[in-house]
Write a protein that holds these residues in place. Structure first.
Motif, PDB file in Angstrom:
ATOM      1  N   PHE A   1       0.785  -1.229   0.000  1.00  0.00           N
ATOM      2  CA  PHE A   1       0.000   0.000   0.000  1.00  0.00           C
ATOM      3  C   PHE A   1       0.824   1.289   0.000  1.00  0.00           C
ATOM      4  CE2 PHE A   1      -3.399  -2.675   2.269  1.00  0.00           C
ATOM      5  CZ  PHE A   1      -4.026  -2.956   1.068  1.00  0.00           C
ATOM      6  N   ASP A   2       2.151   1.224   0.030  1.00  0.00           N
ATOM      7  CA  ASP A   2       2.928   2.464   0.031  1.00  0.00           C
ATOM      8  C   ASP A   2       2.772   3.181  -1.302  1.00  0.00           C
ATOM      9  OD1 ASP A   2       5.401   3.491   2.008  1.00  0.00           O
ATOM     10  OD2 ASP A   2       5.432   4.312  -0.013  1.00  0.00           O
ATOM     11  N   ARG A   3       2.790   4.499  -1.255  1.00  0.00           N
ATOM     12  CA  ARG A   3       2.611   5.302  -2.465  1.00  0.00           C
ATOM     13  C   ARG A   3       3.801   5.203  -3.401  1.00  0.00           C
ATOM     14  NH1 ARG A   3       4.023  10.475  -4.148  1.00  0.00           N
ATOM     15  NH2 ARG A   3       2.553  11.461  -5.592  1.00  0.00           N
TER      16      ARG A   3
ATOM     17  N   ASN B   1       9.802   2.786  -4.613  1.00  0.00           N
ATOM     18  CA  ASN B   1      11.050   2.401  -3.946  1.00  0.00           C
ATOM     19  C   ASN B   1      10.777   1.896  -2.528  1.00  0.00           C
ATOM     20  OD1 ASN B   1      10.376   5.228  -3.487  1.00  0.00           O
ATOM     21  ND2 ASN B   1      12.241   5.313  -2.257  1.00  0.00           N
ATOM     22  N   CYS B   2       9.772   2.475  -1.855  1.00  0.00           N
ATOM     23  CA  CYS B   2       9.415   2.006  -0.513  1.00  0.00           C
ATOM     24  C   CYS B   2       8.733   0.638  -0.572  1.00  0.00           C
ATOM     25  CB  CYS B   2       8.504   3.014   0.179  1.00  0.00           C
ATOM     26  SG  CYS B   2       9.305   4.591   0.547  1.00  0.00           S
ATOM     27  N   ARG B   3       7.887   0.426  -1.571  1.00  0.00           N
ATOM     28  CA  ARG B   3       7.248  -0.886  -1.707  1.00  0.00           C
ATOM     29  C   ARG B   3       8.294  -1.969  -1.952  1.00  0.00           C
ATOM     30  NH1 ARG B   3       3.706   2.045  -4.992  1.00  0.00           N
ATOM     31  NH2 ARG B   3       4.407   0.978  -6.890  1.00  0.00           N
ATOM     32  N   ARG B   4       9.243  -1.655  -2.804  1.00  0.00           N
ATOM     33  CA  ARG B   4      10.287  -2.640  -3.101  1.00  0.00           C
ATOM     34  C   ARG B   4      11.218  -2.858  -1.900  1.00  0.00           C
ATOM     35  NH1 ARG B   4      11.424  -0.953  -9.449  1.00  0.00           N
ATOM     36  NH2 ARG B   4       9.935  -2.477 -10.306  1.00  0.00           N
ATOM     37  N   ALA B   5      11.491  -1.790  -1.155  1.00  0.00           N
ATOM     38  CA  ALA B   5      12.325  -1.937   0.041  1.00  0.00           C
ATOM     39  C   ALA B   5      11.614  -2.808   1.076  1.00  0.00           C
ATOM     40  CB  ALA B   5      12.639  -0.563   0.628  1.00  0.00           C
TER      41      ALA B   5
ATOM     42  N   ALA C   1       6.707  -7.649  -8.777  1.00  0.00           N
ATOM     43  CA  ALA C   1       5.241  -7.570  -8.708  1.00  0.00           C
ATOM     44  C   ALA C   1       4.771  -6.286  -8.045  1.00  0.00           C
ATOM     45  CB  ALA C   1       4.688  -8.778  -7.960  1.00  0.00           C
ATOM     46  N   VAL C   2       5.514  -5.820  -7.029  1.00  0.00           N
ATOM     47  CA  VAL C   2       5.078  -4.615  -6.314  1.00  0.00           C
ATOM     48  C   VAL C   2       5.419  -3.340  -7.078  1.00  0.00           C
ATOM     49  CG1 VAL C   2       5.232  -5.729  -4.061  1.00  0.00           C
ATOM     50  CG2 VAL C   2       7.212  -4.467  -4.940  1.00  0.00           C
ATOM     51  N   GLY C   3       5.985  -3.462  -8.251  1.00  0.00           N
ATOM     52  CA  GLY C   3       6.320  -2.269  -9.042  1.00  0.00           C
ATOM     53  C   GLY C   3       5.103  -1.551  -9.584  1.00  0.00           C
ATOM     54  N   ASN C   4       4.003  -2.282  -9.790  1.00  0.00           N
ATOM     55  CA  ASN C   4       2.766  -1.693 -10.316  1.00  0.00           C
ATOM     56  C   ASN C   4       1.823  -1.400  -9.164  1.00  0.00           C
ATOM     57  OD1 ASN C   4       0.051  -1.448 -11.364  1.00  0.00           O
ATOM     58  ND2 ASN C   4       0.841  -2.201 -13.311  1.00  0.00           N
ATOM     59  N   ARG C   5       1.550  -0.120  -8.918  1.00  0.00           N
ATOM     60  CA  ARG C   5       0.753   0.271  -7.760  1.00  0.00           C
ATOM     61  C   ARG C   5      -0.688  -0.226  -7.848  1.00  0.00           C
ATOM     62  NH1 ARG C   5       1.172   6.463  -6.290  1.00  0.00           N
ATOM     63  NH2 ARG C   5      -0.265   6.737  -8.032  1.00  0.00           N
ATOM     64  N   VAL C   6      -1.284  -0.111  -9.015  1.00  0.00           N
ATOM     65  CA  VAL C   6      -2.681  -0.555  -9.174  1.00  0.00           C
ATOM     66  C   VAL C   6      -2.793  -2.053  -8.909  1.00  0.00           C
ATOM     67  CG1 VAL C   6      -4.589  -0.775 -10.802  1.00  0.00           C
ATOM     68  CG2 VAL C   6      -3.204   1.305 -10.784  1.00  0.00           C
ATOM     69  N   ASN C   7      -1.848  -2.809  -9.430  1.00  0.00           N
ATOM     70  CA  ASN C   7      -1.835  -4.253  -9.204  1.00  0.00           C
ATOM     71  C   ASN C   7      -1.692  -4.577  -7.721  1.00  0.00           C
ATOM     72  OD1 ASN C   7      -1.688  -7.051 -10.103  1.00  0.00           O
ATOM     73  ND2 ASN C   7       0.471  -6.947  -9.533  1.00  0.00           N
ATOM     74  N   CYS C   8      -0.873  -3.811  -7.020  1.00  0.00           N
ATOM     75  CA  CYS C   8      -0.689  -4.012  -5.576  1.00  0.00           C
ATOM     76  C   CYS C   8      -1.998  -3.813  -4.824  1.00  0.00           C
ATOM     77  CB  CYS C   8       0.357  -3.034  -5.040  1.00  0.00           C
ATOM     78  SG  CYS C   8       2.047  -3.464  -5.443  1.00  0.00           S
ATOM     79  N   TYR C   9      -2.665  -2.710  -5.103  1.00  0.00           N
ATOM     80  CA  TYR C   9      -3.871  -2.367  -4.362  1.00  0.00           C
ATOM     81  C   TYR C   9      -5.041  -3.295  -4.677  1.00  0.00           C
ATOM     82  CZ  TYR C   9      -2.510   2.022  -2.063  1.00  0.00           C
ATOM     83  OH  TYR C   9      -1.947   2.957  -1.224  1.00  0.00           O
ATOM     84  N   LEU C  10      -5.190  -3.658  -5.941  1.00  0.00           N
ATOM     85  CA  LEU C  10      -6.418  -4.335  -6.354  1.00  0.00           C
ATOM     86  C   LEU C  10      -6.291  -5.851  -6.488  1.00  0.00           C
ATOM     87  CD1 LEU C  10      -7.758  -1.809  -9.027  1.00  0.00           C
ATOM     88  CD2 LEU C  10      -8.048  -1.812  -6.539  1.00  0.00           C
ATOM     89  N   THR C  11      -5.069  -6.367  -6.622  1.00  0.00           N
ATOM     90  CA  THR C  11      -4.911  -7.811  -6.826  1.00  0.00           C
ATOM     91  C   THR C  11      -4.096  -8.470  -5.724  1.00  0.00           C
ATOM     92  OG1 THR C  11      -4.990  -7.424  -9.217  1.00  0.00           O
ATOM     93  CG2 THR C  11      -4.182  -9.563  -8.489  1.00  0.00           C
ATOM     94  N   ILE C  12      -2.868  -7.989  -5.529  1.00  0.00           N
ATOM     95  CA  ILE C  12      -1.985  -8.616  -4.538  1.00  0.00           C
ATOM     96  C   ILE C  12      -2.583  -8.495  -3.136  1.00  0.00           C
ATOM     97  CG2 ILE C  12       0.319  -8.556  -3.503  1.00  0.00           C
ATOM     98  CD1 ILE C  12       1.402  -7.540  -6.164  1.00  0.00           C
TER      99      ILE C  12
END
Length: 681
Positions: free
Chosen positions: A61-63, A66-70, A99-110
């Motif tokens: 959920f990070d905006r 780089n934070c999502r990947r970290a 996988a976490v590189g795409n924000r929309v995919n993170c929020y809605l699928t992962i």
């Protein structure tokens, strides 16, 4: 240390137009990564659930990417070295570095996959409600509400009893960001609960108590309409609550929602251009959902008084002096369900036809004409086709000519203003609408399409496919090939179908790049050999060959010259081509959009020897007629570009034998004495 790190993983502080929290969150992820290396697994066991939930939330959920990947890397390190994170391997497989590189995919699928593990469900929901629906970035707020929609089936009771109870007071609070996110979240969660109830054959009231229903009804009363963000937000709320089949039938709240929708459409001129399209689409979607749920009775019909009032009011707004109001109500009429159009179809179509008609006061209203054309196609799809049916209820034999005449009028809209070729929006919408209506007829009652209508459609599309603007040429080409190769059943009465299928094979329908002039023009110029299409293709080519874009000019001119070389020794083909060329010139005299580039094209054709076959014959009719048309075109003209283009044509006509050569020289001498130095030189 752990409480501080957990707080740092979600730290976000807005300063100006940006945030200063990303570096802190990134550093906190690094500390969590260091924990895995520094401590024995037994020492971290009391904090495992807190750390794992916080890292998963940051990774999903990070905006900032780089934070999502970290966070994902820190989670992976802990899974590998500690081995105590719940469901660590499964989560890593879904939320890896890439996988976490795409924000929309993170929020809605992962997020949905990870929340399927009970340890993470509630922490993820709580994070969205506490930290994300009030985020300073509106895109994050909207994504968060959609994520809550997807997460609702995993914890429906918690959403209905706890989350919704917390959101309803926030939706009428004082903080604008929080109010925006809370309203959208209420709408999405309610819609998700409704879908879940339907799947289980239950009423939505199984999840929502009376207090929640009252809270949802009161939201729109508290929203201040001065803020443009709430037009979009509240319309989304109305749409979702209508789709959720809220038990509000006969309630005064329905009238309030209808008023708000109408007010949003009337307020479109006050909204910034960037937000206008989104608000218009959201309002129209809300209207369609509201009508389908609350304006239909048990017999599947509308209340006559309500129908008359709504349709008459919307049609009257089509003549508003504000263009954006016309746009909004045109699209609104296009979104009305069939039971509201029944018995009023001709009245609605006539109102939209008046919007498309160009008058001196509405010549710049290109966007309203575009939306009216889109609305006509939507209405036709809504009411359906019945050849012998009433023209007040169906697309029938009686009103098809009027519908096609209206749509075809849009293909010839070349309005320009300070924004450029705004008529292109109308032409694009007209082509799409023609395709949709034609395929609708083909699939239902193909005999309603007559040969003349089909010929007009294909010829206009061929012209648009030969014009200079890549975007509109590509759209026209795509529509042309869609109609040509449609199989269920095939479109009847297509002129020269066999030759067209040879020029445009079915195998190349998807691969032919109409945007590339190098691919499009060699194909489209082959249509010059087909008498039905020759006039229209030549009309389109004249604008491209005489245009200003270097790439378009080069490939269109080369394709035209290649075709001329092929027919150079065929006198009948040359005669037919020249006759059509002169007809194009004659029909567009003093129409600078066509005549100026046509003069440039004629100059190039004469210079390249395209008409050498006629030069040996004295006073050839083609040369004589061309000279007459050129003289008429530049008579009393002060357009420098036109005058300079005509000089090239006159110089090219000198090569023709006969008395006309003296007339050509006379015209050149007159231009030599022209008062404009740039012309006389």
């Amino acid at each position: 240390v752990v409480p501080v790190i957990l707080k740092a993983l979600t730290y976000d502080e807005k300063r100006g137009a940006c945030s200063v929290g990303s570096n802190v969150r990134d550093a906190a992820c690094y500390v969590c990564w260091a924990f895995a290396r520094a401590y024995d697994p037994a020492e971290l066991i009391p904090y495992i659930n807190q750390i794992s939930s916080a890292l998963v939330i940051a990774a999903v959920f990070d905006r900032d990417v780089n934070c999502r990947r970290a966070a994902s890397a820190a989670f992976q390190e802990n899974v590998g070295r500690q081995g105590t994170f719940p469901h660590g391997i499964d989560i890593l497989t879904a939320a890896d570095y890439f996988a976490v590189g795409n924000r929309v995919n993170c929020y809605l699928t992962i997020s949905v996959y990870i929340a399927g593990f009970p340890e993470y469900t509630q922490p993820m929901i709580d994070h969205l409600v506490n930290m994300k629906i009030n985020h300073w970035d509106s895109a994050i707020r909207e994504l968060s509400t959609k994520a809550l929609h997807n997460l609702t089936p995993l914890a429906p009771e918690y959403m209905a009893n706890v989350v919704l109870s917390r959101l309803l007071p926030l939706s009428v609070g004082t903080d604008l960001h929080t109010r925006h996110g809370a309203i959208l979240a209420c709408a999405e969660i309610t819609h998700a609960l409704c879908k879940l109830a339907e799947e289980n054959n239950r009423s939505v009231t199984y999840y929502l108590n009376e207090k929640s229903l009252e809270g949802l009804k009161q939201i729109h009363h508290e929203v201040c309409s001065n803020y443009q963000i709430y037009f979009l937000t509240v319309c989304t709320l109305i749409q979702k609550l209508s789709l959720s089949k809220m038990p509000f039938r006969g309630d005064p709240i329905i009238g309030g929602w209808q008023w708000l929708i109408n007010d949003s459409l009337r307020s479109l001129p006050l909204v910034s251009s960037a937000a206008r399209q989104h608000i218009k689409e959201s309002t129209v979607s809300a209207l369609a959902a509201l009508c389908n749920e609350y304006y239909i009775n048990e017999n599947g019909e509308a209340d006559p008084a309500l129908q008359g009032e709504l349709v008459t009011q919307y049609i009257s707004e089509l003549q508003n002096s504000e263009e954006m109001i016309r746009c909004g109500f045109s699209r609104a009429l296009g979104a009305l369900p069939r039971f509201l159009l029944k018995g009023r179809l001709q009245q609605v179509l006539e109102g939209l036809r008046q919007v498309i008609f160009i008058s001196p006061t509405t010549v710049s209203f290109a966007e309203s004409r575009r939306d009216a054309l889109i609305a006509i196609a939507k209405i036709c799809q809504t009411v359906g086709v019945k050849g012998e049916g009433s023209q007040e209820e169906y697309v029938s034999r009686e009103n098809i000519p009027q519908i096609y005449a209206t749509l075809l009028s849009g293909v010839n809209d070349y309005t320009t203003d300070s924004r450029g070729d705004v008529g292109g929006w109308v032409r694009e919408a007209a082509m799409t609408s023609l395709m949709e209506v034609t395929l609708l007829l083909v699939q239902n009652e193909v005999e309603l399409i007559n040969a003349n209508t089909c010929k007009q459609i294909m010829c206009w599309l061929a012209q648009q496919s030969a014009e200079k603007i890549d975007k509109f040429r590509a759209h026209a080409g795509s529509v042309f090939l869609t109609l040509l190769h449609f199989e269920h059943p095939p479109l009847p009465h297509v002129p020269h179908r066999e030759e067209l299928e040879r020029i445009f094979p079915r195998s190349e329908k998807e691969t032919l790049n109409w945007n590339a002039a190098s691919e499009a023009f060699p194909r489209i110029t082959q249509l010059l050999a087909l008498p039905t299409y020759r006039y229209y293709v030549l009309l389109g080519l004249s604008v491209s060959v005489g245009g200003l874009t270097e790439t378009t000019l080069r490939y269109s001119a080369q394709s035209l010259f290649d075709y001329m070389k092929k027919i150079q020794n065929d006198s009948s083909a040359m005669e037919s081509f020249c006759e059509t060329l002169l007809k194009v010139f004659e029909d567009n005299l003093r129409n600078d959009r066509v005549s100026v580039p046509l003069l440039i094209m004629l100059d190039q054709m004469l210079a390249n020897g395209c008409f050498d076959i006629f030069t040996m014959q004295e006073n050839h009719p083609f040369a004589v007629k061309l000279l007459t048309l050129c003289k008429e075109e530049i008579r009393r003209s002060k357009d420098i570009r036109k005058l300079r283009s005509s000089i090239g044509v006159f110089c090219g006509l000198i090569q023709f034998e006969g008395d006309m050569r003296e007339k050509v020289f006379f015209q050149l001498f007159l231009l030599l004495c022209h008062p404009f130095p740039v012309v006389s030189r």
